[in-house]
Design an enzyme around this catalytic site. Structure first.
Site, PDB file in Angstrom:
ATOM      1  CB  CYS A   1       4.903   5.862  -3.458  1.00 14.15           C
ATOM      2  SG  CYS A   1       5.367   7.349  -2.574  1.00 14.15           S
TER       3      CYS A   1
ATOM      4  N   GLY B   1       1.079  -1.068   0.057  1.00 12.18           N
ATOM      5  CA  GLY B   1       0.091  -0.138   0.072  1.00 12.18           C
ATOM      6  C   GLY B   1       0.703   1.383   0.118  1.00 12.18           C
TER       7      GLY B   1
HETATM    8  C1  UDX Z   1       4.495  13.215  -1.276  1.00  8.51           C
HETATM    9  C2  UDX Z   1       4.947  13.657  -2.976  1.00  8.51           C
HETATM   10  O1  UDX Z   1       4.958  15.048  -3.027  1.00  8.51           O
HETATM   11  C3  UDX Z   1       4.061  13.041  -3.616  1.00  8.51           C
HETATM   12  O2  UDX Z   1       4.221  13.396  -5.138  1.00  8.51           O
HETATM   13  C4  UDX Z   1       4.773  11.552  -3.448  1.00  8.51           C
HETATM   14  O3  UDX Z   1       4.138  10.382  -4.808  1.00  8.51           O
HETATM   15  C5  UDX Z   1       4.243  10.999  -2.324  1.00  8.51           C
HETATM   16  O4  UDX Z   1       5.053  11.733  -1.461  1.00  8.51           O
HETATM   17  P1  UDX Z   1       3.079  13.709   0.555  1.00  8.51           P
HETATM   18  O5  UDX Z   1       4.124  14.605   1.336  1.00  8.51           O
HETATM   19  O6  UDX Z   1       2.699  12.440   1.169  1.00  8.51           O
HETATM   20  O7  UDX Z   1       3.339  13.731  -1.086  1.00  8.51           O
HETATM   21  O8  UDX Z   1       1.787  14.778   0.485  1.00  8.51           O
HETATM   22  P2  UDX Z   1       0.667  14.962   1.495  1.00  8.51           P
HETATM   23  O9  UDX Z   1       0.754  14.421   2.567  1.00  8.51           O
HETATM   24  O10 UDX Z   1      -0.468  15.166   0.548  1.00  8.51           O
HETATM   25  O11 UDX Z   1       1.000  16.547   1.699  1.00  8.51           O
HETATM   26  C6  UDX Z   1       1.153  17.637   0.841  1.00  8.51           C
HETATM   27  C7  UDX Z   1       0.961  18.838   1.598  1.00  8.51           C
HETATM   28  O12 UDX Z   1       0.947  20.165   0.685  1.00  8.51           O
HETATM   29  C8  UDX Z   1      -0.309  19.127   2.361  1.00  8.51           C
HETATM   30  O13 UDX Z   1       0.087  19.710   3.688  1.00  8.51           O
HETATM   31  C9  UDX Z   1      -1.178  20.418   1.809  1.00  8.51           C
HETATM   32  O14 UDX Z   1      -1.986  21.123   2.569  1.00  8.51           O
HETATM   33  C10 UDX Z   1      -0.089  21.074   1.139  1.00  8.51           C
HETATM   34  N1  UDX Z   1      -0.304  21.811  -0.237  1.00  8.51           N
HETATM   35  C11 UDX Z   1      -1.168  21.159  -1.014  1.00  8.51           C
HETATM   36  C12 UDX Z   1      -0.010  23.195  -0.275  1.00  8.51           C
HETATM   37  O15 UDX Z   1       0.487  23.741   0.608  1.00  8.51           O
HETATM   38  N2  UDX Z   1      -0.680  23.735  -1.561  1.00  8.51           N
HETATM   39  C13 UDX Z   1      -0.938  23.242  -2.428  1.00  8.51           C
HETATM   40  O16 UDX Z   1      -1.481  23.986  -3.357  1.00  8.51           O
HETATM   41  C14 UDX Z   1      -1.445  21.938  -2.204  1.00  8.51           C
HETATM   42  C1  UDX Z   2       8.359   3.916  -1.112  1.00  7.97           C
HETATM   43  C2  UDX Z   2       9.893   3.796  -1.549  1.00  7.97           C
HETATM   44  O1  UDX Z   2      10.461   2.619  -0.981  1.00  7.97           O
HETATM   45  C3  UDX Z   2      10.528   4.814  -1.426  1.00  7.97           C
HETATM   46  O2  UDX Z   2      11.750   4.800  -1.605  1.00  7.97           O
HETATM   47  C4  UDX Z   2       9.687   5.977  -2.519  1.00  7.97           C
HETATM   48  O3  UDX Z   2      10.246   7.278  -2.565  1.00  7.97           O
HETATM   49  C5  UDX Z   2       8.324   6.080  -1.675  1.00  7.97           C
HETATM   50  O4  UDX Z   2       7.648   4.932  -1.806  1.00  7.97           O
HETATM   51  P1  UDX Z   2       6.723   3.629   1.191  1.00  7.97           P
HETATM   52  O5  UDX Z   2       5.820   3.702   0.333  1.00  7.97           O
HETATM   53  O6  UDX Z   2       7.018   4.622   2.319  1.00  7.97           O
HETATM   54  O7  UDX Z   2       8.214   4.137   0.310  1.00  7.97           O
HETATM   55  O8  UDX Z   2       7.313   2.135   1.833  1.00  7.97           O
HETATM   56  P2  UDX Z   2       7.959   0.848   1.394  1.00  7.97           P
HETATM   57  O9  UDX Z   2       8.772   0.266   2.303  1.00  7.97           O
HETATM   58  O10 UDX Z   2       8.623   0.973   0.194  1.00  7.97           O
HETATM   59  O11 UDX Z   2       6.761  -0.273   1.464  1.00  7.97           O
HETATM   60  C6  UDX Z   2       5.505  -0.177   0.495  1.00  7.97           C
HETATM   61  C7  UDX Z   2       4.911  -1.277   0.472  1.00  7.97           C
HETATM   62  O12 UDX Z   2       5.206  -2.317   0.218  1.00  7.97           O
HETATM   63  C8  UDX Z   2       4.202  -1.293   2.395  1.00  7.97           C
HETATM   64  O13 UDX Z   2       2.987  -1.545   2.227  1.00  7.97           O
HETATM   65  C9  UDX Z   2       4.846  -2.788   2.703  1.00  7.97           C
HETATM   66  O14 UDX Z   2       4.538  -3.462   3.278  1.00  7.97           O
HETATM   67  C10 UDX Z   2       4.974  -3.459   1.418  1.00  7.97           C
HETATM   68  N1  UDX Z   2       6.238  -4.305   1.413  1.00  7.97           N
HETATM   69  C11 UDX Z   2       7.352  -4.044   1.330  1.00  7.97           C
HETATM   70  C12 UDX Z   2       5.758  -5.686   1.251  1.00  7.97           C
HETATM   71  O15 UDX Z   2       4.814  -6.202   1.216  1.00  7.97           O
HETATM   72  N2  UDX Z   2       6.787  -6.593   1.161  1.00  7.97           N
HETATM   73  C13 UDX Z   2       7.959  -6.199   1.208  1.00  7.97           C
HETATM   74  O16 UDX Z   2       9.099  -6.999   1.245  1.00  7.97           O
HETATM   75  C14 UDX Z   2       8.386  -4.852   1.218  1.00  7.97           C
END
Ligand code: UDX
Ligand code: UDX
Length: 442
Positions: free
Chosen positions: A270, A267
């Protein structure tokens, strides 16, 4: 250096806090006033280990939280875009936040001078560098007092260990067409790669960096989807055990051990989004990818399969406890977590569900009163027919199976992270079910 971070989500807040800890002056800007007010009182809207300590240490020294984009950008050498890029209904990346931030930057750039760099850290479809550059140039009316350059520097943070990932990166991807911007970026990250700076900077064009990021997440997601497919295959054999197979396979150094753990399906914000976004963008570019859709379908199938496994063993209308709700441990992030699909399917089948997760604040917003939240792992299992492990938080590693047996009504254990030894679990007169596990000899 003086830095503006736009967007204080998981990526922006970590990036800003760590840069400020390395003696840069950082202005974290968010359009959500409540988030900024709370951050100014050191109240965080997300959980990430070590992040709060960094914010408490640096706030008002080199780290400032504000909604004032204008002032922040005017005072900065570098502006990072860290807003979310969620999926649209058709799976494509929704760039509305990126575009609106680009408009905002362009507006401020009308009144700036000197040299500035705009860095995109958000994960975006390939080609976004052109979209953003066009918007900024148009909006700033080609202000000749200001020279600015674009850099793609995609985030590579894995939630739960993001502070250490960022502080000791195995690579820093920099995509830019400007040697001047490249030198500034190398200077900014110099202290992060002292040990091996020659090899850790991965430099290319913005187009290279954008696609490399998508490839990286797709490659990792593919490994997990494949492992989970094999776990399903193992379930349909007369005794093959996925955990044994995994170890046999991973000792091949060409394959390795990482991202090879069977699970209820991956999940997070990303993998699911990036794969669908890549499919959608390829179609726009008149290329129909063959593998990518299948990876996503296979992962969604795994979430269904896990729920069906419980239903096929227990039947409808049972009382179960779930340990772990977040998409992985050490985060409060519920985005695309397998627990959402599994719980909804069990609820549809008349289940009574009690849950325990160490960080369940966002899960409470999703499930409200449809399930019962507990503050303690053992109170959640009282009088249940089964315990289902969905997220491998450390505190679930060595549970007291004797106590569990006493508290539960039934004797079923579903270990959907393959964390426990079937032989031990069964020795307490439980029936053990894992992901592709078939009671090995050990
Ligand atoms: C990030 C990356 O930016 C995304 O592309 C990647 O794939 C996953 O991680 P993340 O940090 O998880 O996203 O985003 P989110 O938790 O949705 O936070 C975005 C923040 O930007 C929010 O706090 C929102 O309020 C702010 N925002 C959004 C602004 O300040 N201005 C805007 O116009 C839109
Ligand atoms: C991912 C990428 O790893 C990171 O480099 C990128 O920039 C953002 O997306 P994240 O989604 O935060 O990071 O976590 P990650 O550790 O990659 O795990 C993603 C999902 O894969 C989780 O749901 C995890 O439980 C699952 N997973 C991971 C498995 O099911 N099996 C595994 O062996 C490893």
């Amino acid at each position: 250096m003086n830095i503006t971070i736009i967007g204080t989500g998981y990526v922006g807040l970590i990036t800003g806090s760590i840069f400020s800890d390395r003696s840069n002056t950082v202005y974290c800007v968010d359009s959500n006033q409540t988030i900024i007010e709370n951050l100014n009182q050191c109240k965080l809207h997300i959980y990430e280990p070590r992040l709060k300590e960094l914010i408490i240490k640096n706030k008002d020294k080199g780290l400032f939280f504000t909604t004032n984009l204008n002032k922040a950008i005017k005072n900065s050498d570098i502006v990072f875009m860290c807003v979310g890029t969620p999926s649209d209904e058709d799976g494509s990346f929704n760039l509305k936040y990126i575009k609106s931030v680009a408009e905002g930057i362009g507006e401020v750039f009308k009144e700036c001078n000197g040299f500035k760099i705009v860095v995109c850290k958000s994960t975006v479809p390939q080609g976004t560098h052109k979209v953003v550059s066009d918007i900024i140039n148009k909006k700033s009316k080609e202000n000749h007092q200001l020279e600015w350059e674009y850099v793609s520097n995609p985030e590579t943070l894995a939630e739960g260990s993001a502070v250490s990932n960022f502080s000791s990166p195995d690579r820093i991807i920099i995509g830019t067409n400007s040697s001047k911007a490249l030198e500034v970026m190398k200077q900014l990250y110099h202290s992060f790669v002292l040990k091996d700076s020659e090899n850790r900077f991965k430099i290319g064009s913005p187009a290279d960096a954008e696609l490399a990021k998508l490839y990286s997440n797709t490659a990792l997601a593919t490994r997990i989807a494949m492992v989970n497919e094999f776990a399903r295959i193992a379930d349909h054999t007369d005794g093959a055990d996925m955990d044994t197979i995994r170890r046999m396979l991973c000792s091949d150094s060409r394959i390795g051990y990482k991202f090879m753990y069977p699970s209820p399906g991956y999940g997070g914000s990303c993998f699911p989004k990036d794969i669908l976004g890549l499919v959608s963008q390829s179609k726009l570019n008149e290329y129909q990818p063959l593998l990518l859709n299948t990876i996503d379908k296979s992962n969604e199938l795994q979430k269904d399969y896990i729920a069906s496994k419980v239903l096929s063993v227990l039947g409808p209308g049972k009382k179960v406890a779930i340990w772990g709700l977040t998409f992985k441990p050490n985060t409060d992030d519920m985005r695309e977590s397998a627990s959402i699909k599994v719980i909804n399917k069990l609820l549809e089948n008349g289940y009574n569900i009690s849950v325990y997760d160490p960080k369940d604040n966002k899960a409470k917003e999703i499930f409200k009163d449809k399930i019962i939240f507990h503050n303690q792992k053992y109170s959640a299992i009282e009088n249940t027919d089964a315990v289902i492990l969905l997220t491998e938080w450390r505190q679930f590693d060595s549970p007291d199976f004797k106590l569990m047996k006493e508290k539960m009504n039934g004797n079923y254990i579903f270990d959907f992270r393959n964390r426990w030894l079937p032989k031990i679990v069964n020795s307490y007169n439980f029936n053990y079910y894992g992901v592709g596990r078939n009671y090995p000899l050990e």
